[in-house]
Design an enzyme around this catalytic site. Structure first.
Site, PDB file in Angstrom:
ATOM      1  N   GLY A  31       0.816  -1.211   0.000  1.00 23.77           N
ATOM      2  CA  GLY A  31       0.000   0.000   0.000  1.00 23.77           C
ATOM      3  C   GLY A  31       0.846   1.255   0.000  1.00 23.77           C
ATOM      4  N   HIS A  34       2.322   4.719  -4.881  1.00 26.41           N
ATOM      5  CA  HIS A  34       2.875   5.899  -5.554  1.00 26.41           C
ATOM      6  C   HIS A  34       3.160   5.528  -7.012  1.00 26.41           C
ATOM      7  CE1 HIS A  34       6.568   3.709  -4.998  1.00 26.41           C
ATOM      8  NE2 HIS A  34       6.513   3.822  -3.687  1.00 26.41           N
ATOM      9  N   HIS A  37       4.648   2.081  -7.829  1.00 27.63           N
ATOM     10  CA  HIS A  37       3.713   0.944  -7.838  1.00 27.63           C
ATOM     11  C   HIS A  37       2.849   0.976  -9.098  1.00 27.63           C
ATOM     12  CE1 HIS A  37       4.174   1.559  -3.331  1.00 27.63           C
ATOM     13  NE2 HIS A  37       4.549   0.309  -3.488  1.00 27.63           N
ATOM     14  N   GLY A 147       9.584  -4.005  -8.217  1.00 25.40           N
ATOM     15  CA  GLY A 147      10.402  -2.850  -8.617  1.00 25.40           C
ATOM     16  C   GLY A 147      11.869  -3.070  -8.290  1.00 25.40           C
ATOM     17  N   SER A 185       9.753   6.348  -3.220  1.00 22.91           N
ATOM     18  CA  SER A 185       9.567   5.392  -2.123  1.00 22.91           C
ATOM     19  C   SER A 185       8.483   5.920  -1.193  1.00 22.91           C
ATOM     20  CB  SER A 185      10.890   5.272  -1.346  1.00 22.91           C
ATOM     21  OG  SER A 185      10.654   4.774  -0.053  1.00 22.91           O
ATOM     22  N   ARG A 187       8.672   5.934   1.782  1.00 22.48           N
ATOM     23  CA  ARG A 187       9.339   6.591   2.911  1.00 22.48           C
ATOM     24  C   ARG A 187       9.673   8.054   2.636  1.00 22.48           C
ATOM     25  NH1 ARG A 187      12.129   2.427   6.324  1.00 22.48           N
ATOM     26  NH2 ARG A 187      11.396   0.462   5.482  1.00 22.48           N
TER      27      ARG A 187
END
Ligand code: PAF
Length: 281
Positions: A31, A34, A37, A147, A185, A187
């Site tokens: 989930g 971004h 994905h 990825g 990412s 993050r």
């Protein structure tokens, strides 16, 4: 798009589609979706009749409970993005669905799971193998998409699929980057404004190191990358390793292998970012 929340409904739906001769592409995610994905979903869309994207924050791959607790959960936005990307099935299970009882399987993944991230995050890749093997079992996909930002993860999943005799194509897809080069990412949203500004230097320096490597040794190239990144206030390289991209074993010379990749982990403040660069494909 249909949102499926139980393993039973997922397997029944896919069994019926498979019987109709449809090909199935699986995009496993945690989930917080971004552009990276969505590039996987687009690739799966182009290759398959049916695209399944799983959205599941897998507890068994977190070796740090705080990391699991703070992992971004954006289910509504994820479902909207998948719908817009023309995904057919969003599989969004609960932890109880996936782990009705503890998963005690220990995968013998060998050296690819022991170096780099494997050494820094004990148990992480075993947890990845647990969840991905379950997803492969439930969906029996023809193809699964991952990825290349998580370069080592792909090698580990290939090894798991070989061990478990999964018959599918594992497809690695290129890193998607922001305009300033930063690898996308989940993050990145946790970076402070100051760190967000300097984080693209990781990708810039990795790219510069390709030229540097043409006239320098592996050791000098590692030093160049590490020193250049550490020169930025607040950035600290955890490791930079230059490895054979198939075995993930360190190379001592760029002539050691025809496939050479540099894998890096950098702390930007308290956010741990990873990236990689190919010296030889
Ligand atoms: O790369 C990820 O997001 C996860 O490790 C994966 C492959 C979805 C397994 O939870």
């Amino acid at each position: 798009m249909v949102v499926i929340r139980t393993v039973d409904q997922l397997t029944k739906t896919l069994d019926s589609l498979r019987e109709q001769g449809k090909t199935i592409g699986l995009v496993p995610t945690m989930g917080a979706l971004h552009k990276g994905h969505i590039s996987l979903v687009n690739r799966a869309r182009a290759d398959n009749d049916i695209v399944v994207t799983s959205v599941f924050v897998n507890p068994t791959q977190f070796n740090n409970p705080n990391d699991l607790a703070t992992y971004p959960r954006t289910e509504d936005a994820d479902i909207a993005l998948l719908e817009a990307a023309n995904c057919d099935i969003a599989f969004v299970p609960t932890v109880e669905q996936i782990y009705p009882e503890p998963d005690n399987r220990v995968f013998n993944l060998g050296p690819v799971a022991e170096v780099m991230e494997g050494a820094m995050r004990p148990g992480h890749f075993n947890g990845v193998a647990q969840i991905v093997s379950k997803l492969f079992t439930y969906t029996k996909p023809h193809r699964a998409y991952f990825g290349e930002k998580d370069f080592q993860q792909i090698a580990v999943i290939r090894q798991m699929a070989k061990l478990e005799n999964f018959n599918l194509n594992i497809i690695s897809c290129p890193i998607i980057r922001e305009d300033d080069g930063l690898a996308i990412s989940s993050r990145n949203v946790r970076l402070s404004p100051q760190m967000r500004k300097i984080a693209p230097n990781i990708a810039r320096i990795l790219k510069e190191s390709i030229n540097f490597a043409l006239s320098h040794s592996v050791e000098q190239t590692i030093d160049f990358v590490t020193t250049s990144i550490n020169a930025f206030d607040g950035m600290e390289v955890e490791y930079y390793q230059i490895v054979d991209s198939h075995t993930l074993m360190p190379v001592t010379s760029f002539n050691d292998s025809d496939h050479v990749v540099g894998c890096i982990t950098v702390y930007c403040g308290d956010v741990r970012l990873i990236d990689n660069i190919a010296y030889k494909r």
